[in-house]
Design a protein around this motif. Structure first.
Motif, PDB file in Angstrom:
ATOM      1  N   TYR A  79       0.668  -1.202   0.050  1.00  0.00           N
ATOM      2  CA  TYR A  79       0.103  -0.167  -0.135  1.00  0.00           C
ATOM      3  C   TYR A  79       0.867   1.286  -0.044  1.00  0.00           C
ATOM      4  CZ  TYR A  79       0.992   0.096   5.012  1.00  0.00           C
ATOM      5  OH  TYR A  79       1.695   0.170   6.296  1.00  0.00           O
ATOM      6  N   TRP A  80       2.095   1.293   0.425  1.00  0.00           N
ATOM      7  CA  TRP A  80       3.013   2.421   0.497  1.00  0.00           C
ATOM      8  C   TRP A  80       3.723   2.606  -0.632  1.00  0.00           C
ATOM      9  CZ3 TRP A  80       4.064  -2.081   3.133  1.00  0.00           C
ATOM     10  CH2 TRP A  80       5.077  -2.582   3.159  1.00  0.00           C
ATOM     11  N   VAL A  81       3.544   1.599  -1.746  1.00  0.00           N
ATOM     12  CA  VAL A  81       4.301   1.447  -3.017  1.00  0.00           C
ATOM     13  C   VAL A  81       3.257   2.084  -4.084  1.00  0.00           C
ATOM     14  CG1 VAL A  81       5.599   0.189  -4.698  1.00  0.00           C
ATOM     15  CG2 VAL A  81       6.102   0.030  -2.248  1.00  0.00           C
ATOM     16  N   LYS A  82       2.205   1.522  -4.095  1.00  0.00           N
ATOM     17  CA  LYS A  82       1.170   1.441  -4.939  1.00  0.00           C
ATOM     18  C   LYS A  82       0.967   2.945  -5.428  1.00  0.00           C
ATOM     19  CE  LYS A  82      -3.307  -0.704  -6.500  1.00  0.00           C
ATOM     20  NZ  LYS A  82      -4.536  -1.197  -6.053  1.00  0.00           N
ATOM     21  N   PRO A  83       0.690   4.081  -4.807  1.00  0.00           N
ATOM     22  CA  PRO A  83       0.307   5.460  -5.207  1.00  0.00           C
ATOM     23  C   PRO A  83       1.847   5.793  -5.958  1.00  0.00           C
ATOM     24  CG  PRO A  83      -0.200   5.150  -2.858  1.00  0.00           C
ATOM     25  CD  PRO A  83       0.487   3.871  -3.261  1.00  0.00           C
ATOM     26  N   ASP A  84       2.830   5.374  -5.697  1.00  0.00           N
ATOM     27  CA  ASP A  84       4.145   5.963  -6.229  1.00  0.00           C
ATOM     28  C   ASP A  84       4.212   5.319  -7.656  1.00  0.00           C
ATOM     29  OD1 ASP A  84       6.706   6.565  -6.731  1.00  0.00           O
ATOM     30  OD2 ASP A  84       7.895   5.452  -5.305  1.00  0.00           O
ATOM     31  N   ILE A  85       3.993   4.098  -8.015  1.00  0.00           N
ATOM     32  CA  ILE A  85       3.903   3.646  -9.316  1.00  0.00           C
ATOM     33  C   ILE A  85       2.600   4.190 -10.240  1.00  0.00           C
ATOM     34  CG2 ILE A  85       2.679   1.711  -9.079  1.00  0.00           C
ATOM     35  CD1 ILE A  85       5.267   1.769 -11.406  1.00  0.00           C
ATOM     36  N   GLN A  86       1.735   4.272  -9.545  1.00  0.00           N
ATOM     37  CA  GLN A  86       0.495   5.139 -10.414  1.00  0.00           C
ATOM     38  C   GLN A  86       0.877   6.458 -10.580  1.00  0.00           C
ATOM     39  OE1 GLN A  86      -2.424   4.307  -7.478  1.00  0.00           O
ATOM     40  NE2 GLN A  86      -3.147   2.534  -8.368  1.00  0.00           N
ATOM     41  N   ASN A  87       1.445   7.256  -9.656  1.00  0.00           N
ATOM     42  CA  ASN A  87       1.904   8.596 -10.022  1.00  0.00           C
ATOM     43  C   ASN A  87       3.072   8.713 -11.135  1.00  0.00           C
ATOM     44  OD1 ASN A  87      -0.011   9.879  -8.330  1.00  0.00           O
ATOM     45  ND2 ASN A  87       1.357   9.779  -6.698  1.00  0.00           N
ATOM     46  N   ARG A  88       4.027   7.735 -10.786  1.00  0.00           N
ATOM     47  CA  ARG A  88       5.057   7.722 -11.914  1.00  0.00           C
ATOM     48  C   ARG A  88       4.614   7.442 -13.529  1.00  0.00           C
ATOM     49  NH1 ARG A  88       6.372   8.893  -8.076  1.00  0.00           N
ATOM     50  NH2 ARG A  88       5.782  10.810  -8.853  1.00  0.00           N
ATOM     51  N   ILE A  89       3.468   6.587 -13.643  1.00  0.00           N
ATOM     52  CA  ILE A  89       2.658   6.227 -14.961  1.00  0.00           C
ATOM     53  C   ILE A  89       2.063   7.440 -15.434  1.00  0.00           C
ATOM     54  CG2 ILE A  89       1.056   4.807 -15.999  1.00  0.00           C
ATOM     55  CD1 ILE A  89       2.274   2.508 -14.371  1.00  0.00           C
ATOM     56  N   LYS A  90       1.172   8.138 -14.347  1.00  0.00           N
ATOM     57  CA  LYS A  90       0.316   9.262 -14.635  1.00  0.00           C
ATOM     58  C   LYS A  90       1.070  10.359 -15.279  1.00  0.00           C
ATOM     59  CE  LYS A  90      -2.920  12.429 -12.579  1.00  0.00           C
ATOM     60  NZ  LYS A  90      -3.601  12.530 -11.136  1.00  0.00           N
ATOM     61  N   ASN A  91       2.239  10.669 -14.589  1.00  0.00           N
ATOM     62  CA  ASN A  91       3.214  11.719 -15.007  1.00  0.00           C
ATOM     63  C   ASN A  91       4.120  11.395 -16.316  1.00  0.00           C
ATOM     64  OD1 ASN A  91       2.194  13.212 -12.884  1.00  0.00           O
ATOM     65  ND2 ASN A  91       3.994  12.769 -11.419  1.00  0.00           N
ATOM     66  N   GLU A  92       3.775  10.111 -16.773  1.00  0.00           N
ATOM     67  CA  GLU A  92       4.504   9.665 -17.955  1.00  0.00           C
ATOM     68  C   GLU A  92       6.189   9.681 -17.712  1.00  0.00           C
ATOM     69  OE1 GLU A  92       3.411  11.927 -21.396  1.00  0.00           O
ATOM     70  OE2 GLU A  92       1.652  10.967 -21.337  1.00  0.00           O
ATOM     71  N   GLU A  93       6.598   9.299 -16.515  1.00  0.00           N
ATOM     72  CA  GLU A  93       8.024   9.059 -16.198  1.00  0.00           C
ATOM     73  C   GLU A  93       8.194   7.618 -16.342  1.00  0.00           C
ATOM     74  OE1 GLU A  93       8.413  12.363 -12.443  1.00  0.00           O
ATOM     75  OE2 GLU A  93       6.907  10.675 -12.312  1.00  0.00           O
ATOM     76  N   ILE A  94       7.248   6.713 -16.138  1.00  0.00           N
ATOM     77  CA  ILE A  94       7.452   5.311 -16.434  1.00  0.00           C
ATOM     78  C   ILE A  94       6.081   5.118 -17.313  1.00  0.00           C
ATOM     79  CG2 ILE A  94       6.954   2.929 -15.604  1.00  0.00           C
ATOM     80  CD1 ILE A  94       8.321   3.829 -12.944  1.00  0.00           C
ATOM     81  N   THR A  95       6.479   4.627 -18.493  1.00  0.00           N
ATOM     82  CA  THR A  95       5.540   4.242 -19.736  1.00  0.00           C
ATOM     83  C   THR A  95       4.916   2.985 -19.179  1.00  0.00           C
ATOM     84  OG1 THR A  95       6.926   5.292 -21.417  1.00  0.00           O
ATOM     85  CG2 THR A  95       5.185   3.873 -22.115  1.00  0.00           C
ATOM     86  N   GLY A  96       3.494   2.958 -19.021  1.00  0.00           N
ATOM     87  CA  GLY A  96       2.517   1.897 -18.675  1.00  0.00           C
ATOM     88  C   GLY A  96       1.725   1.405 -19.773  1.00  0.00           C
ATOM     89  N   TYR A  97       1.838   0.189 -20.066  1.00  0.00           N
ATOM     90  CA  TYR A  97       0.962  -0.495 -20.942  1.00  0.00           C
ATOM     91  C   TYR A  97       0.107  -1.447 -20.267  1.00  0.00           C
ATOM     92  CZ  TYR A  97       3.499   1.497 -24.981  1.00  0.00           C
ATOM     93  OH  TYR A  97       4.152   2.241 -25.814  1.00  0.00           O
ATOM     94  N   PHE A  98      -1.186  -1.533 -20.348  1.00  0.00           N
ATOM     95  CA  PHE A  98      -2.075  -2.331 -19.512  1.00  0.00           C
ATOM     96  C   PHE A  98      -3.043  -3.049 -20.507  1.00  0.00           C
ATOM     97  CE2 PHE A  98      -1.120   1.142 -16.486  1.00  0.00           C
ATOM     98  CZ  PHE A  98      -1.043   0.258 -15.381  1.00  0.00           C
ATOM     99  N   ASN A  99      -3.256  -4.584 -20.298  1.00  0.00           N
ATOM    100  CA  ASN A  99      -4.022  -5.228 -20.967  1.00  0.00           C
ATOM    101  C   ASN A  99      -2.913  -5.652 -22.264  1.00  0.00           C
ATOM    102  OD1 ASN A  99      -6.667  -5.368 -19.678  1.00  0.00           O
ATOM    103  ND2 ASN A  99      -6.948  -3.138 -20.532  1.00  0.00           N
ATOM    104  N   THR A 100      -1.820  -5.803 -21.736  1.00  0.00           N
ATOM    105  CA  THR A 100      -0.672  -6.001 -22.967  1.00  0.00           C
ATOM    106  C   THR A 100       0.139  -7.084 -22.645  1.00  0.00           C
ATOM    107  OG1 THR A 100      -0.260  -3.556 -23.183  1.00  0.00           O
ATOM    108  CG2 THR A 100       1.302  -4.986 -23.539  1.00  0.00           C
ATOM    109  N   GLU A 101       0.365  -7.805 -23.817  1.00  0.00           N
ATOM    110  CA  GLU A 101       1.241  -8.999 -23.974  1.00  0.00           C
ATOM    111  C   GLU A 101       2.545  -8.821 -24.747  1.00  0.00           C
ATOM    112  OE1 GLU A 101       0.494 -12.202 -22.470  1.00  0.00           O
ATOM    113  OE2 GLU A 101      -1.566 -12.206 -22.197  1.00  0.00           O
ATOM    114  N   VAL A 102       3.541  -9.368 -24.114  1.00  0.00           N
ATOM    115  CA  VAL A 102       4.965  -9.434 -24.929  1.00  0.00           C
ATOM    116  C   VAL A 102       4.754 -10.578 -25.773  1.00  0.00           C
ATOM    117  CG1 VAL A 102       7.380  -9.496 -24.663  1.00  0.00           C
ATOM    118  CG2 VAL A 102       6.092  -8.566 -22.754  1.00  0.00           C
ATOM    119  N   LYS A 103       4.935  -9.927 -27.086  1.00  0.00           N
ATOM    120  CA  LYS A 103       4.974 -10.911 -28.152  1.00  0.00           C
ATOM    121  C   LYS A 103       6.035 -11.442 -28.610  1.00  0.00           C
ATOM    122  CE  LYS A 103       2.248 -10.407 -31.875  1.00  0.00           C
ATOM    123  NZ  LYS A 103       1.792  -9.866 -33.148  1.00  0.00           N
TER     124      LYS A 103
END
Length: 318
Positions: free
Chosen positions: A193-217
């Protein structure tokens, strides 16, 4: 003599409970003491509080509210020393023959006689493979150690659980260019719970690129191919951290004569009261009892296995 296969926390706890009952036990471990914890990321912090990781009534004092990997390694060494447990490290069990009250445990170093056998091998030794082209390339890692090696690199992290989130955040903070690929529609609810907001904010701010519903082909030498809701995307890549989870060594269990359920969970067949398997005199303990469902059993809710097994063995050896 009881032979315990695996020197993880529950293997140690079982040996302690047997010793309290004056039943001799020998632990055989293919790697180092608490080998799974040793292979956790160096800077990992447990979700559980320290008292929930305790075994044998040995106090676990942590400097913070949540203990670190390093503190846990020191603690389990101290617990083993406190009870002077008989532990054989870097010795691999290859075969278990015989029957209840007269087992022969063959290792790569010796043979041992045992009246009972406890299998407490955990699930961290065998990663879940994706079975995609390029997964065998040297740049693909199924175990994450620390972030420094990935500084200024294009890193793809695969997964939406704690291991993936930790790897993504830590490599991002060493100035890696991080992409996170998640099969599901969101980060897992089980993420700390203390980490989840961090990753969500990094993705929201486009500091980490997040792809959901995604498979590596496919994984290639200098790039990876993703199957995203927006179509196929090919991105530059230097390293892949495949945090896709782990599973028990099913081949090892079946070689020991332990049956597995026919469903997708592949749970070992055992008596829930005493944890004795279909092979009389052989028990399972710890997270290995969950089969493929590795998210429901942890140190804190399997410590009780040690008492159940030791109590049953004591009754049967009287």
């Amino acid at each position: 003599m009881v032979i315990i296969v695996g020197a993880g926390p529950i293997g140690l706890a079982t040996a302690i409970e047997l010793k309290r009952r004056n039943i001799p036990a020998k632990i055989i471990e293919r790697g180092c003491l608490v080998n799974s914890i040793f292979h956790y990321p160096k800077d990992m912090t447990f979700f559980s509080t320290s008292e929930r990781l305790e075994i044998g009534d040995v106090p676990f004092i942590s400097h913070n509210s949540k203990p670190t990997r390093r503190e846990a390694l020191e603690y389990y060494r101290r617990a083993a020393e406190s009870y002077d447990l008989d532990i054989h490290l870097y010795e691999e069990v290859q075969n278990i023959s015989g029957q209840d009250q007269n087992f022969t445990v063959q290792t790569d170093k010796d043979n041992y006689k045992a009246s009972k056998v406890v299998v407490a091998t955990g699930f961290y030794d065998v990663p879940k493979m994706m079975d995609i082209p390029g997964e065998n390339l040297d740049k693909v890692r199924h175990y994450y150690d620390e972030a420094h090696a990935y500084a200024w690199q294009d890193v793809l992290v695969i997964g939406g659980g704690n291991s993936a989130v930790d790897a993504a955040l830590e490599t991002y903070r060493t100035n890696a260019n991080v992409t996170l690929a998640v099969r599901d529609s969101q980060i897992k609810e089980s993420v700390k719970y203390w980490v989840k907001p961090d990753i969500q904010n990094r993705i929201k701010n486009e500091e980490i690129t997040g792809y959901f519903n995604t498979e590596v082909k496919e994984i290639r030498k200098n790039e990876v191919v993703l199957d995203t809701p927006g179509g196929t995307k090919t991105i530059a890549n230097d390293f892949v951290l495949a945090m896709t989870g782990y599973k028990p060594n099913f081949n090892l269990m079946t070689s020991f004569g332990i049956d597995l359920t026919d469903d997708e969970d592949k749970m070992p067949v055992y008596n829930e009261k005493n944890l004795e398997t279909n092979r009389k005199g052989m028990y399972v303990a710890g997270v290995v009892c969950g089969g493929m469902d590795t998210s429901k059993l942890f140190i804190e809710n399997t410590r009780i296995h040690a008492e159940h097994i030791a109590g049953d063995i004591e009754k049967k050896l009287l």
